[in-house]
Design a protein around this motif. Structure first.
Motif, mmCIF file in Angstrom:
data_model
loop_
_atom_site.group_PDB
_atom_site.id
_atom_site.type_symbol
_atom_site.label_atom_id
_atom_site.label_comp_id
_atom_site.label_asym_id
_atom_site.label_seq_id
_atom_site.Cartn_x
_atom_site.Cartn_y
_atom_site.Cartn_z
ATOM 1 N N TRP A 102 0.838 -1.200 0.000
ATOM 2 C CA TRP A 102 0.000 0.000 0.000
ATOM 3 C C TRP A 102 0.877 1.256 0.000
ATOM 4 O O TRP A 102 0.640 2.199 -0.748
ATOM 5 N N MET A 103 1.904 1.257 0.835
ATOM 6 C CA MET A 103 2.803 2.402 0.909
ATOM 7 C C MET A 103 3.595 2.592 -0.396
ATOM 8 O O MET A 103 3.990 3.703 -0.741
ATOM 9 N N SER A 104 3.820 1.491 -1.122
ATOM 10 C CA SER A 104 4.584 1.580 -2.366
ATOM 11 C C SER A 104 3.825 2.289 -3.480
ATOM 12 O O SER A 104 4.422 2.633 -4.508
ATOM 13 N N LEU A 105 2.525 2.534 -3.280
ATOM 14 C CA LEU A 105 1.778 3.295 -4.275
ATOM 15 C C LEU A 105 2.324 4.723 -4.378
ATOM 16 O O LEU A 105 2.281 5.336 -5.452
ATOM 17 N N LYS A 106 2.835 5.234 -3.264
ATOM 18 C CA LYS A 106 3.400 6.586 -3.263
ATOM 19 C C LYS A 106 4.929 6.566 -3.260
ATOM 20 O O LYS A 106 5.559 7.506 -3.730
ATOM 21 N N LYS A 107 5.500 5.494 -2.699
ATOM 22 C CA LYS A 107 6.960 5.369 -2.660
ATOM 23 C C LYS A 107 7.349 4.092 -3.397
ATOM 24 O O LYS A 107 7.353 3.008 -2.820
ATOM 25 N N LYS A 108 7.666 4.209 -4.674
ATOM 26 C CA LYS A 108 7.914 3.053 -5.525
ATOM 27 C C LYS A 108 9.075 2.201 -5.024
ATOM 28 O O LYS A 108 9.120 0.999 -5.288
#
Length: 369
Positions: free
Chosen positions: A37-43
């Motif tokens: 989920w966090m990787s949606l903003k931090k690839k």
């Protein structure tokens, strides 16, 4: 009187092994979903999420194998207990079976659709993966609630029960919350230890080893609160088990089995993990603290399960201050000896040791990529 030693030890071995890996597995699923989920903003977090998910898949293999072994041991050696569960707890077991199906298919779907479908659809599959992992113990923990306090079980011989009434068991709510919070915490601690090992070759995992430790420690706080709720519930509805874990302390009285050392040991380990997780998060470069988290969390799990399950002996189903003796639930038609037990356990232990070795090589040595 039927000798229950061998059936009891066999059941304890497969249950504790399964619970160890399935608890790690549940927590790793939550950890993976958070990272994804966090990787949606931090690839850059996508690779961290992939590493956590690979760890999940590895532990899923062992938890699944030993889950099947539990079914075999229960059906073959504890037939009456299985009959009670399927008659009285048909609805919760049905929910668990649905959870198993969804869990396995969602794990496969989560891996093979990664990068191939829209990200929010991939997150949705991850949510199904996590929810289904909660459904599995959500159903099966009713079995433990019933043997603590047999709501819905009206007769053992013949077996008569009310499946609807069994759903209102007062022991179940604190037990399931204690289980799910604890499993998530143990999974986070396992991720912290795994990432601590792997960070020797992959520095980008170092801060996330610390964060996993921090999140696992934070979960200890609600776990303690729910544990107190469960302790109070046992005192009211499962007095024999309560006396076993208190070990005759104060005015509570004593039972035939004393599991107070493991009960107190579990509490001590919880506070150690609470402190150690914060310490490691503050300095994740100090990997020796990270290495300690998973073993201590697993030991706390074993202490807790031993306290809850062994503390009921010589009874299997507790009814207040007494209960139904464990030998009533053993299949008397099966005769076990050392030779046929060894023929089954030795290859299983060999495969388990091989898996642990490969997992170590993957995490610590980067042997498998």
């Amino acid at each position: 009187m039927t000798d229950i030693t061998v059936p009891l030890y066999l059941l304890a071995f497969v249950v504790l092994t399964h619970f160890t890996f399935v608890n790690i597995n549940i927590g790793l699923g939550v950890f993976t979903l958070i990272l994804r989920w966090m990787s949606l903003k931090k690839k850059e977090l996508e690779e961290v999420a992939r590493r956590a998910f690979k760890f999940l898949v590895a532990t899923e293999i062992v938890s699944g194998i030993f889950g099947t072994m539990i079914t075999v041991v229960l059906a073959g050696l504890w037939t009456t207990l299985v009959n009670i569960a399927t008659i009285v707890l048909f609805i919760p077991i049905y929910i668990s079976i649905i959870g198993i199906i969804l869990r396995l298919t969602s794990i496969i779907g989560f891996w093979y659709t990664w990068g191939r479908i829209k990200e929010y659809l991939h997150i949705l599959i991850g949510i199904i993966m996590v929810v289904s992992s909660f459904m599995i113990p959500g159903g099966f923990r009713y079995i433990f609630a019933v043997i603590d306090y047999p709501v819905g079980l009206e007769s053992v011989s013949p077996i008569v029960g009310d499946p609807i009434k069994a759903l209102a068991n007062p022991v179940y709510p604190p037990l399931i919350f204690h289980t799910l919070i604890g499993a998530t915490s143990i999974g986070f601690f396992a991720a912290a230890t795994g990432f601590a090992w792997a960070s020797k070759k992959n520095d980008f995992l170092t801060p996330w080893a610390g964060k996993a430790a921090l999140w696992g420690s934070i979960l200890i706080i609600p776990q303690i609160i729910v544990g107190i709720w469960f302790w109070i519930t046992l005192r009211q509805y499962s007095r024999y088990l309560f006396k076993s874990l208190m070990g005759g302390i104060g005015r509570f009285g004593a039972s035939q089995t004393n599991v107070s050392p493991t009960f107190l040991g579990m509490i001590l380990l919880a506070f150690i993990l609470l402190i150690l997780g914060f310490i490691y998060n503050s300095n994740p470069e100090e990997r020796r603290y990270g290495y300690m988290l998973a073993p201590l969390a697993i030991l706390a799990l074993i202490f807790g399960e031993f306290t809850h399950d062994y503390g009921r002996l010589p009874y299997m189903v507790i009814t207040g201050d007494t209960g139904y003796p464990a030998e009533l639930f053993v299949n008397k038609l099966v005769v076990l000896n050392l030779a046929n037990i060894a023929s089954g356990l030795i290859p299983i232990l060999g495969m388990l040791l091989l898996f642990i070795t490969l997992l170590y090589l993957y995490l610590a040595k980067g042997f498998i990529e």
